[in-house]
Design a protein around this motif. Structure first.
Motif, PDB file in Angstrom:
ATOM      1  N   TYR B  81       0.801  -1.235   0.000  1.00  0.00           N
ATOM      2  CA  TYR B  81       0.000   0.000   0.000  1.00  0.00           C
ATOM      3  C   TYR B  81       0.830   1.280   0.000  1.00  0.00           C
ATOM      4  O   TYR B  81       0.558   2.194  -0.734  1.00  0.00           O
ATOM      5  CB  TYR B  81      -0.989   0.047   1.176  1.00  0.00           C
ATOM      6  CG  TYR B  81      -1.447  -1.307   1.670  1.00  0.00           C
ATOM      7  CD1 TYR B  81      -2.072  -2.193   0.789  1.00  0.00           C
ATOM      8  CD2 TYR B  81      -1.233  -1.727   2.973  1.00  0.00           C
ATOM      9  CE1 TYR B  81      -2.469  -3.460   1.222  1.00  0.00           C
ATOM     10  CE2 TYR B  81      -1.631  -2.990   3.394  1.00  0.00           C
ATOM     11  CZ  TYR B  81      -2.241  -3.843   2.522  1.00  0.00           C
ATOM     12  OH  TYR B  81      -2.607  -5.075   2.924  1.00  0.00           O
ATOM     13  N   GLN B 135      -6.872  -0.263   3.086  1.00  0.00           N
ATOM     14  CA  GLN B 135      -5.647   0.465   2.743  1.00  0.00           C
ATOM     15  C   GLN B 135      -5.353   0.364   1.250  1.00  0.00           C
ATOM     16  O   GLN B 135      -4.948   1.339   0.620  1.00  0.00           O
ATOM     17  CB  GLN B 135      -4.458  -0.097   3.528  1.00  0.00           C
ATOM     18  CG  GLN B 135      -4.535   0.196   5.007  1.00  0.00           C
ATOM     19  CD  GLN B 135      -3.213  -0.126   5.706  1.00  0.00           C
ATOM     20  OE1 GLN B 135      -2.172   0.399   5.370  1.00  0.00           O
ATOM     21  NE2 GLN B 135      -3.274  -1.002   6.685  1.00  0.00           N
ATOM     22  N   GLN B 136      -5.576  -0.816   0.697  1.00  0.00           N
ATOM     23  CA  GLN B 136      -5.285  -0.971  -0.725  1.00  0.00           C
ATOM     24  C   GLN B 136      -6.255  -0.133  -1.563  1.00  0.00           C
ATOM     25  O   GLN B 136      -5.873   0.442  -2.577  1.00  0.00           O
ATOM     26  CB  GLN B 136      -5.330  -2.454  -1.120  1.00  0.00           C
ATOM     27  CG  GLN B 136      -4.677  -2.766  -2.459  1.00  0.00           C
ATOM     28  CD  GLN B 136      -3.226  -2.296  -2.542  1.00  0.00           C
ATOM     29  OE1 GLN B 136      -2.949  -1.096  -2.550  1.00  0.00           O
ATOM     30  NE2 GLN B 136      -2.300  -3.237  -2.596  1.00  0.00           N
ATOM     31  N   ALA B 139      -4.974   3.329  -1.456  1.00  0.00           N
ATOM     32  CA  ALA B 139      -3.784   3.489  -2.303  1.00  0.00           C
ATOM     33  C   ALA B 139      -4.185   3.592  -3.775  1.00  0.00           C
ATOM     34  O   ALA B 139      -3.601   4.367  -4.541  1.00  0.00           O
ATOM     35  CB  ALA B 139      -2.826   2.317  -2.088  1.00  0.00           C
TER      36      ALA B 139
END
Lengths: 265, 351
Positions: B81, B135-136, B139
């Motif tokens: 990430y 989180q991904q 990102a």
């Protein structure tokens, strides 16, 4: 404690640890409790100790700021880039740490006292020999490696991919450092600054050589301790020592606190 | 269109050697390869983190080989990430817009991007408090908000648990559909290929070995390495005779593209029928052998059969039970000539 599980080896090692801890506490408490509180306070308020406190704080804060200013770019270069002579440079930067401070002091004295560079600096008004400026220089020279080490390992702990991402998001190298790596290194820099500052406050040998030991002129707390001890003014020496102990304890606590909270990203 | 033209880059133990690829506009392109194949260097070189030692990179006709990363308009998303931990999700997504425009504009763009990834409710949180999947998403939103001409994903699903991975895989397909962004996605996981990829490149040791649609790679691997990587368990060395058959040991296998001379033959384990009773030939290859071992594997059963050479057959559990075979039984195997894929042997073989 389960006695069956506790070996003699375990007991022996723990016993040594306890003994040495007790020894440290006794040594420190012995200093702090040597003078009656009233005498201690009187000494704290005396002109000489007040001067030493002020000079110590001013010189150590300035030398710490200088260390930060120099350590940040140097540590970043050593942490991120490869360049010719990097290994040698890494070793060179650590030398002042291994050097006895007195030797560092002699070197500084020769450099600033007799070398052409030192002479022209002095002619330009930057006199380091036997002046408070010399104290700052001595602290800076001796303590820079500590700041550098902490800062370098802090930067190494920040995955360079954070900077890569920042660059794909429009940052220059400098912006990526400023907006990402530096804020992420905050705790490490703080911990490094605290340890550098507290070492600066206690710096003695190099300062003694370069700045001399002149009462009420280059008299920092450690010098005050030394001067008063050698002239038999024990209560003043104790006062200086007590302040140094308090500073050490507080700054160690701060270092553990912020250094311990350093995330490795 | 993203063109990687004969790019080489050496970086310690990892390297790219003379890699050429071209990715069409709006294509979802997956680069597949084992760990250490140079996949991440390839992406970082495309992104502008490294300058190639040789070769050129072109993006929509513009030579970007020497353009710094910040001016390439290429987004990058890493497996881990790399969200800036000292900034909120909102500040992370808006990071790249900061120097450009007024706060209201940034806010609008950030919210739009966050909504696309379904993380609008997380904007005030810090990355450390989010799950891996969240989180991904953040990102990806951070990269997409820049409206990149190409989006590079470095193992974007590998750090996630199985369930989250499936969700996010579907999400990636949806985002690709919605934005039409050209995507280069690298992975070592073949599963991601069928759901997402328009085309696939297989990499190994810094080289691109094969490029094609998932179907082509899956059915017609061009080397033992690719065949092994995409799960072809029956790989035989043989000799093509020019009459449409290949001699493998004592067997003669009919194959559609049987070229003369020394060849490799690849047969997918699920394309082989297995029975205790003789199977009708109908132009198929029929082989008789003896069951060596039976290994249940989730919903599938893997059967190993000795027919002079070792065949591996994959059956569904139900299919296996219907055959009623056990180790030691004599069995008949059958597979179509089109299931036997032939290619020149020993390609890309390295010690």
């Amino acid at each position: 404690m389960n006695l069956k599980n506790s070996s003699y080896f375990r007991m022996a090692t723990v016993a040594v640890a306890l003994l040495i801890a007790a020894f440290i506490v006794m040594v420190l408490v012995g200093v702090v409790t040597h003078s009656p509180p009233a005498v201690l306070i009187e000494c704290f308020l005396s002109e000489e100790i007040q001067f030493a406190i002020r000079l110590s704080i001013i010189t150590s804060v300035i030398s710490t700021l200088l260390c930060i200013l120099v350590a940040v770019p140097v540590a970043y270069a050593l942490a991120r880039y490869t360049f010719p002579g990097k290994t040698v440079m890494n070793m060179l930067m650590d030398i002042p740490m291994a050097l006895p401070p007195l030797v560092a002091g002699v070197g500084l004295l020769l450099f600033f006292g007799v070398s052409p560079v030192g002479k022209s600096l002095a002619a330009a008004g930057l006199a380091f020999v036997f002046t408070p400026l010399g104290i700052i220089m001595a602290q800076f020279f001796v303590n820079l490696p500590y700041m550098l080490r902490v800062t370098r390992s802090t930067f190494q702990g920040v995955n360079p991919r954070y900077e890569y991402v920042a660059k794909t998001l429009g940052c220059t190298d400098a912006q990526a450092f400023w907006r990402v790596t530096l804020p992420m290194s905050w705790n490490g820099l703080l911990a490094g600054s605290v340890i550098t500052w507290s070492k600066g406050i206690g710096e003695f040998g190099a300062g003694l050589m370069l700045a001399g030991a002149t009462r009420m002129k280059t008299e920092t707390l450690p010098l005050s301790l030394f001067l008063n001890m050698s002239t038999g003014k024990l209560e003043y020496a104790i006062a200086a020592a007590t302040i140094l102990i308090m500073i050490s304890v507080v700054s160690l606590y701060a270092f553990e606190r912020y250094g311990g909270a350093t995330h490795v990203y | 269109m993203l063109v990687i033209d004969s790019v080489s880059k050496s970086l310690g133990e990892f390297s790219l050697s003379n890699v050429s690829l071209s990715v069409e506009d709006g294509e979802y392109f997956i680069v597949l390869g084992p760990t250490g194949a140079g996949k991440t260097i390839l992406l970082e070189t495309i992104a502008g983190i490294y300058t190639p030692d040789a070769g050129r990179i072109l993006l929509n006709g513009r030579d970007i080989t020497d353009v710094p990363a910040r001016e390439r308009r290429i987004g990058m998303v890493y497996q881990d990430y790399m969200l800036f931990p000292h900034l909120t999700v909102e500040a992370n997504i808006g990071f790249g817009l900061k120097s450009r425009a007024d706060p209201a504009f940034i806010r609008g763009k950030v919210e739009e991007s966050a909504d696309l990834l379904n993380i609008g409710h997380l904007l005030q949180r810090y990355p450390g408090t989010l799950s891996g999947g969240e989180q991904q998403r953040a990102a990806i939103a951070r990269a997409l908000v820049m409206e990149p001409e190409a989006l590079l994903l470095d193992e974007p699903l590998s750090a996630l648990d199985v369930k989250t991975r499936e969700n996010l895989r579907a999400e990636l397909a949806r985002i690709h559909e919605a934005t039409g962004t050209t995507i280069v996605h690298i992975t070592h996981n073949f599963e991601e290929v069928f759901d997402l990829a328009d085309r696939v490149a297989i990499m190994r040791g810094g080289d691109v070995i094969q490029v094609g649609t998932p179907e082509e790679i899956f059915r017609r691997p061009n080397s033992d390495f690719v065949a092994g990587f995409v799960g072809v368990e029956n790989l035989f060395c043989g000799t093509g005779s020019g009459d449409g058959t290949v001699a493998v040991g004592d067997l003669r296998i009919r194959a559609e593209n049987a070229i003369p001379g020394p060849v490799s033959v690849a047969i997918r384990p699920e394309e082989i029928l297995l029975s205790k009773t003789p199977l009708p030939e109908n132009g198929k290859n029929v082989v008789i052998g003896r069951v060596d071992s039976v290994r249940p594997n989730g919903g599938l059963v893997r059967v190993s059969v000795d027919a002079g050479v070792q065949f591996r057959v994959t059956l569904t559990r139900q299919g296996f039970e219907e055959t009623g075979v056990a180790p030691g039984d004599a069995v008949h195997l059958a597979f179509r000539s089109s299931a036997a894929h032939v290619y020149p042997p020993g390609e890309e073989e390295e010690a």
